[in-house]
Structures are given as structure tokens and as C-alpha cells.
Motif scaffolding. Structure first.
Motif, mmCIF file in Angstrom:
data_model
loop_
_atom_site.group_PDB
_atom_site.id
_atom_site.type_symbol
_atom_site.label_atom_id
_atom_site.label_comp_id
_atom_site.label_asym_id
_atom_site.label_seq_id
_atom_site.Cartn_x
_atom_site.Cartn_y
_atom_site.Cartn_z
ATOM 1 N N CYS A 384 3.769 -3.782 -5.206
ATOM 2 C CA CYS A 384 4.501 -4.383 -4.091
ATOM 3 C C CYS A 384 3.674 -5.523 -3.518
ATOM 4 C CB CYS A 384 4.827 -3.352 -3.017
ATOM 5 S SG CYS A 384 3.414 -2.399 -2.422
ATOM 6 N N ASP A 388 8.201 -7.824 2.814
ATOM 7 C CA ASP A 388 9.426 -7.055 2.568
ATOM 8 C C ASP A 388 9.214 -5.996 1.497
ATOM 9 O OD1 ASP A 388 10.728 -8.523 4.484
ATOM 10 O OD2 ASP A 388 11.729 -9.861 3.066
ATOM 11 N N GLU A 389 8.567 -6.371 0.390
ATOM 12 C CA GLU A 389 8.319 -5.397 -0.674
ATOM 13 C C GLU A 389 7.419 -4.271 -0.183
ATOM 14 O OE1 GLU A 389 6.883 -6.896 -4.339
ATOM 15 O OE2 GLU A 389 8.558 -8.277 -4.660
ATOM 16 N N ARG A 391 6.998 -3.131 2.899
ATOM 17 C CA ARG A 391 7.737 -2.214 3.792
ATOM 18 C C ARG A 391 8.630 -1.279 2.982
ATOM 19 N NH1 ARG A 391 7.019 -3.235 9.072
ATOM 20 N NH2 ARG A 391 6.467 -5.358 9.730
ATOM 21 N N ARG A 392 9.331 -1.821 1.979
ATOM 22 C CA ARG A 392 10.200 -0.974 1.161
ATOM 23 C C ARG A 392 9.392 0.070 0.412
ATOM 24 N NH1 ARG A 392 13.502 -5.683 0.430
ATOM 25 N NH2 ARG A 392 12.174 -6.388 -1.296
ATOM 26 N N ARG A 395 8.277 2.838 2.732
ATOM 27 C CA ARG A 395 9.435 3.676 3.058
ATOM 28 C C ARG A 395 9.834 4.546 1.874
ATOM 29 N NH1 ARG A 395 12.713 -1.192 6.264
ATOM 30 N NH2 ARG A 395 11.284 -1.240 8.051
ATOM 31 N N ARG A 396 9.685 4.013 0.667
ATOM 32 C CA ARG A 396 9.992 4.809 -0.517
ATOM 33 C C ARG A 396 9.015 5.972 -0.648
ATOM 34 N NH1 ARG A 396 12.035 0.864 -3.295
ATOM 35 N NH2 ARG A 396 9.988 -0.042 -3.756
#
Length: 632
Positions: A384, A388-389, A391-392, A395-396
Motif C-alpha cells: 500500500c 488512500d491506499e 487507509r484502505r 481498514r482491511r
């Protein structure tokens, strides 16, 4: 001034900021002018951390690479010498001088250098922050401790602690009033912070604590902050239904009636269960097979079976908790193993898992030169990049059930410039490689690290950062990570950054001993220096890179570094709980007390007499269930 209160009735305190260490006299004059007063009643050195006076920010100057800009060739001892000189030359400008956030060792340095003892040491003090050694030192040397954050830091578990809530309710008070009253009764002034008029009034209304009230809070303090202490003539009542110690009974003597369901550990050295704060359940010793071949060649089922065996071995060696920091090509299967143990389907330590680690693209992977041929190797990390990547990805990780988010702040990303015959431990495949063919490089910007940590903290999840270089350690510490893994090459400047941000180090000495040869002594010395500075450390050896069952080697190396036995036992137990997340774990372990997990290890000898006895516990209980008795 508008209040009409005479100046002599107002006690004015200010601090010498970190960026003024090299200009103490000028700092005092600027401070007096800014406050519009002729003198200070107390002047404190804010931190023992000199920053560049001519840097790019008056509070926290940074270098072009984003790291904090420390003052070169300057030491806080010089700052104290300057403050002493100002005080002697101009006592009409400053009545008393002191320090803030100083450890015992730092106090010893300035006192030895100048012969002048500070009047005050202002530090964080509350029941969840054990400063008893510091308190004892200050009391013995006439230094007045002053407590900031007496209610705990932001998000403090103290304000919702069930025992404190009940006691406060019985006194007709708030928990805040109770904690402030405890601090005053303990002998130090408290300085809570609030902008609410109602809270300010409330904070002035202290509670009369009876000796029993004070003792109750003291026991809570011990249970939260003193994981290891000598216990004599004590019985624990355990409830197997919840796996907790539900009562601690102090007996009058060693004699007692032993019932049919009782476990008699008299004559043994009894401890909390051990915590290994850095493990990999899916790895086995690099002496047997390097990591690339394990990840590439061993099947999923084989690796699950190996992990099951590793977990059982660890528990039989007294390790009731593992913090597993990366599934090493097994996707999120560490969470599945954790759940199987928690359901009683397998035997092992309670696991706190990271699932897949996070790294920038190609930052942490098992490389192959045969990508054109379509060779596929299991992913070692979730790649990542950018806000944005990242944070995703965080969260994943949270969504698949991680207990801790782990990321790589640096790693050997440029390894394919000189492709390895074996990637880790590195063996070159090319002729004439440079002296450092496989250097660690930074994988994220400061902003990216800040985003990653903030996203995890938004879900109240701890963050661990793999760091080898000084720069990575500083960046990760400034981002606010919970733990720094390895931190092999920390110099004194870097350790000061770690201390300032209250990060914990898990030094993984046991694998370093195997990898770094003659350079290993530096790592031992660094671990001792970190302890002397008051930096919290936890025992975690990177277990799995060497055999599970040899975990205690990490604690033995703490001893070899010079850390005392009692402090090493703390790093092996209570500090392991802190590394796993402390109260965020949802369970108390790492010490023995009412309400803690019934994780009990018994040794036939005292580790104070023979530390090697930790290698052969004769009794192991986890969550109230006996797994080993009479060494079987």
C-alpha cells in the motif's frame, strides 16, 4: 493583575523549551518579558532533549528528511549547568530551578556534573504509570515530584476503571477527584489540565481518603504497574469458568490445608505466565531452512501443522501469550490459529496477531528472478502506498481481525540490485558485491506513517513498526507507534526521540545474536542504554526465526546486556502485556492479582539465584487450566 491578587501570592512557573537549550539566559529574559513579570518562582527544563535553536520551527524543527532536528554537539547537562549559572547570577529573576520528564539516570548525571540538585522534577504520575523507583530517588535526594496528567493520558482507562468508579461512588465523588486526592495523599502536587470552569471547581474539591481507601488504590496501582514482586504465604482462588484469579488471600504462615482441587506450589518460585512480544508461529529455525524456501516450498497444511506444534511447545515452556507479528506468506491464517486456540480446539498461548503486515510496493516480499516464467510466491505483505491506499489497507487488516497493525518503516527493498542466492539471511549470488549489498531503506514518508498510525488509532488498535535504521525509528516514533521492533542501531539521539514519544522497544536480541556477529555487542549495549533512559522494553526474540521453545534466550540476553533480573522479569511479563496493547487487549495478564488471567508459572529454583531455571518451568497454568505439572 485584574484580580488584584498581589504578585507575591501567585506562584509562576515556566519552562525552558527544547529549542532554547543553547541559550538559557536569553530564554529566561524572553520568558519574563512575554509574561510581563520580574521573576519566576520556578523555572524548569522541559525535556532533556536539545533541539536546534536556529531550526525551521520554534517548537519542533525538522531536517529536510522530516526527522526532528536535534542540536548537534550539545548535551542537556550543559543546559543544566547554564540554568544553574543563571540562577546564581540572577536570583532576583528566578527563585528556584528544576527539570521535567527526567529519569533517575538523567537526574544522576546533572547532579554529578554540577553538585546542584533540582528543586522539582515534573513527570507523568498516576496509578497506571509506575514511577516508584523515581519517587524513591527524588524523596531520598530532596527533589519534589510534581505530577502532570494525574488522571492518566488521553483515553486513560483509569476514569472508567470499575474499582475506581465504585470507590468514587461510595465517597460521593468523581474518579477524577479520587485520583487527585490519591496523588496529594502520596506526597506530590498534582496539576490537572482543564478549561471548563465546572471541572476547575471540581478539581479543587479533594476527597478525604481513609487508610483503607488509600490502600485500595495502592493495590490497584500495584496490579496495574507492578507486575513482579516477591509473594510469600499467598493463595490464589481461581475460577476456571472465566479463567481469572478471583481472590488473593494473604495467609499468616506457610502452613495451610490443601484441598482435593488445590494446587500446592509452596517451595517453588511462582511467576505470571511469560509473554513473547515478537513471534512468527508459521516459521521454524533458519538453521533448518531459510525463510524464502519455507514460504515458497512448504504447503499450507504443513505450515498449519507446524504452527500447531510451535504453539504447544511454547505453552509447555511457560509462554502463555504470544504477539505474532506477521503471517509470513500465510495470508490471515494466524487469526484462524488464534481463534482455534480460543475455542479450545488447539493448545497454545493466547495469540495477538497482525495477520498480513503492511509495506510499500515491493517493500517486503520473497523475490524471484523468474517472474516472466509465471512463478508465483505467496505474498509476504499487503502492499500500500499513498494516503488512500494506506487507509484502505489498515481498514482491511482491522476487518479481517488483526489485534495489532504491523508495518515496515524500512527494509531491504533494493535487494534485487545484487540478487541473493538466499535472501534472509542474505547470501549473494553475484561476483564482487559491494560491502553493503542489501541496505535497509525507508519505505514510507513521514506523512504516510502518520496516516497509517492515525487510522489504526481511530479504531483503538496498537501499531508495531519494523525499524532497523535510526531514521526509521525516529519517523515511526514521531508517528506515534506503540512499539518499535528491532531498532538495532539506535544511537543516543534516536533513543531520546523514542523516550520523548513514550514508545516501547522490542529489541529481538535473540535473532540479532545469530545474524550480526561482532556487531552484536553494540545491540546489547543499546538495549542497556535504553533501559537506563527509562524506555520501556519487552522480551520478544523474533521467535520462529530460531526454534520455538528457545524463547527464553531473549530474556537471558537482557541479563547479559546488564539489565537487572527483576527488571528483566518485568520485560518478560507485564511489559509484554503493554506491548500487546495493555488495556486494549481486553484481558489483564502479565502479573498476578485479583481480576487478572490465571496464567501461573512455577519454577523449582529462583531466577535470582539461577536465571537458567526459566528454561525449565515445572508448572504451567493458562486461564485457570493446568497444562503442565511436576514438569510433565
Amino acid at each position: 493583575r485584574d484580580s488584584g491578587v498581589p504578585r507575591e501570592e501567585v506562584f509562576v512557573v515556566d519552562k525552558l523549551a527544547n529549542t532554547w537549550h543553547t541559550a538559557a539566559g536569553e530564554c529566561l529574559d524572553v520568558t519574563l518579558q512575554a509574561l510581563g513579570v520580574d521573576y519566576l518562582d520556578l523555572w524548569l527544563m522541559h525535556w532533556p532533549s536539545p533541539l536546534n535553536h536556529h531550526g525551521n520551527d520554534p517548537k519542533t524543527p525538522r531536517r529536510p528528511d522530516g526527522t526532528i532536528d536535534f542540536e548537534q554537539d550539545w548535551d542537556y547537562v550543559k543546559t543544566w549547568e547554564a540554568m544553574v549559572a543563571v540562577h546564581k547570577a540572577a536570583p532576583h529573576k528566578v527563585r528556584r530551578i528544576g527539570v521535567a520528564n527526567f529519569s533517575v539516570e538523567e537526574l544522576e548525571r546533572i547532579c554529578d556534573a554540577t553538585g546542584v540538585v533540582p528543586d522539582v522534577n515534573q513527570v507523568e504520575m498516576h496509578p497506571a504509570n509506575n514511577q516508584q523507583r523515581l519517587h524513591a530517588y527524588c524523596r531520598a535526594h530532596g527533589i519534589q515530584l510534581v505530577a502532570y496528567s494525574p488522571l492518566g493520558s488521553i483515553g486513560s482507562p483509569l476514569l472508567s476503571n470499575a474499582q475506581l468508579v465504585a470507590l468514587a461512588h461510595s465517597k460521593g465523588a468523581t474518579v477524577a477527584q479520587l485520583l487527585l486526592s490519591w496523588g496529594v495523599a502520596s506526597g506530590w502536587p498534582v496539576i490537572p489540565r482543564s478549561q471548563s470552569p465546572g471541572r476547575l471547581d471540581e478539581n479543587l474539591s479533594l476527597v478525604d481518603l481513609t487508610p483503607a481507601d488509600y490502600e485500595r488504590i495502592e493495590k490497584l496501582r500495584q496490579s496495574m504497574a507492578a507486575p513482579f514482586y516477591r509473594l510469600e504465604n499467598v493463595s490464589f482462588k481461581v475460577d476456571p469458568a472465566v479463567g481469572l484469579i478471583v481472590e488473593v488471600v494473604q495467609r499468616a504462615s506457610g502452613d495451610c490445608e490443601v484441598g482435593e482441587n488445590d494446587v500446592d506450589l509452596r517451595g517453588k518460585f511462582v511467576m505470571p505466565g511469560f509473554v513473547d512480544a515478537h513471534t512468527h508461529i508459521f516459521l521454524h529455525s533458519y538453521d533448518e531452512k531459510d525463510s524464502a524456501r519455507q514460504v515458497r516450498d512448504e504447503g499450507f497444511v504443513e505450515r498449519i501443522i507446524r504452527a500447531t506444534n510451535h504453539c504447544k511447545t511454547a505453552l509447555m515452556c511457560g509462554y502463555t501469550t504470544y504477539r505474532d507479528l506477521g503471517s509470513e506468506g500465510m495470508d490471515d491464517a494466524d487469526a484462524n490459529v488464534r481463534d482455534a486456540i480460543n475455542r479450545g480446539l488447539a493448545i497454545g498461548p493466547r495469540l495477538f496477531v497482525a495477520t498480513q503486515v503492511l509495506a510499500s510496493v515491493n517493500g517486503f516480499k520473497t523475490h524471484t528472478e523468474n517472474t516472466i516464467g509465471g512463478t508465483r510466491v505467496p505474498a509476504m505483505s499487503e502492499a500500500c502506498d499513498g494516503e488512500d491506499e494506506i487507509r484502505r489497507a489498515v481498514r482491511r487488516r482491522l476487518g479481517v481481525g488483526c489485534d495489532v497493525v504491523k508495518f515496515y518503516a524500512d527494509y531491504r527493498k533494493r535487494i534485487m540490485r545484487f540478487p541473493p542466492a538466499q535472501p534472509h539471511p542474505y547470501l549473494s549470488s553475484v561476483q564482487f558485491p559491494p560491502d553493503v549489498p542489501n541496505p535497509d531503506v525507508i519505505l514510507y514518508t513521514q506523512h504516510e506513517m502518520d496516516v497509517l498510525v492515525a487510522e489504526a488509532k481511530n479504531a483503538d488498535c496498537p501499531v508495531a513498526a519494523h525499524c532497523a535504521t535510526n531514521r526509521a525509528v525516529k519517523m515511526a516514533a514521531e508517528a506515534g507507534v506503540s512499539t518499535l521492533e528491532h531498532a538495532f542501531w539506535c544511537d543516543d539521539e534516536t533513543l531520546q526521540v523514542v523516550k520523548k514519544h513514550d514508545c516501547m522497544i522490542v529489541p529481538t536480541l535473540a535473532i540479532a545474536e545469530r545474524l550480526y556477529g561482532s556487531n552484536f555487542q553494540f545491540m546489547l549495549d543499546k538495549t542497556y542504554r535504553a533501559w537506563k533512559l527509562g524506555i520501556k522494553q519487552a522480551c520478544g526474540g523474533d521467535t520462529g526465526t530460531f526454534n520455538h521453545g528457545e524463547n527464553i534466550r531473549e530474556a537471558e540476553l537482557f541479563i547479559e546486556s546488564g539489565i537487572p533480573v527483576d527488571e528483566t522479569l518485568r520485560c518478560l511479563t507485564y511489559n509484554g502485556w503493554l506491548a500487546c496493547g495493555g488495556h486494549r487487549c481486553g484481558r489483564l495478564f502479565g502479573w498476578l492479582g485479583e481480576g487478572t488471567a490465571a496464567d501461573i508459572v512455577a519454577l523449582d529454583e529462583s531466577p535470582f539465584d539461577s536465571f537458567s531455571t526459566l528454561r525449565k518451568p515445572s508448572f504451567v497454568m493458562k486461564d485457570g487450566r493446568v497444562y503442565k505439572k511436576d514438569s510433565k
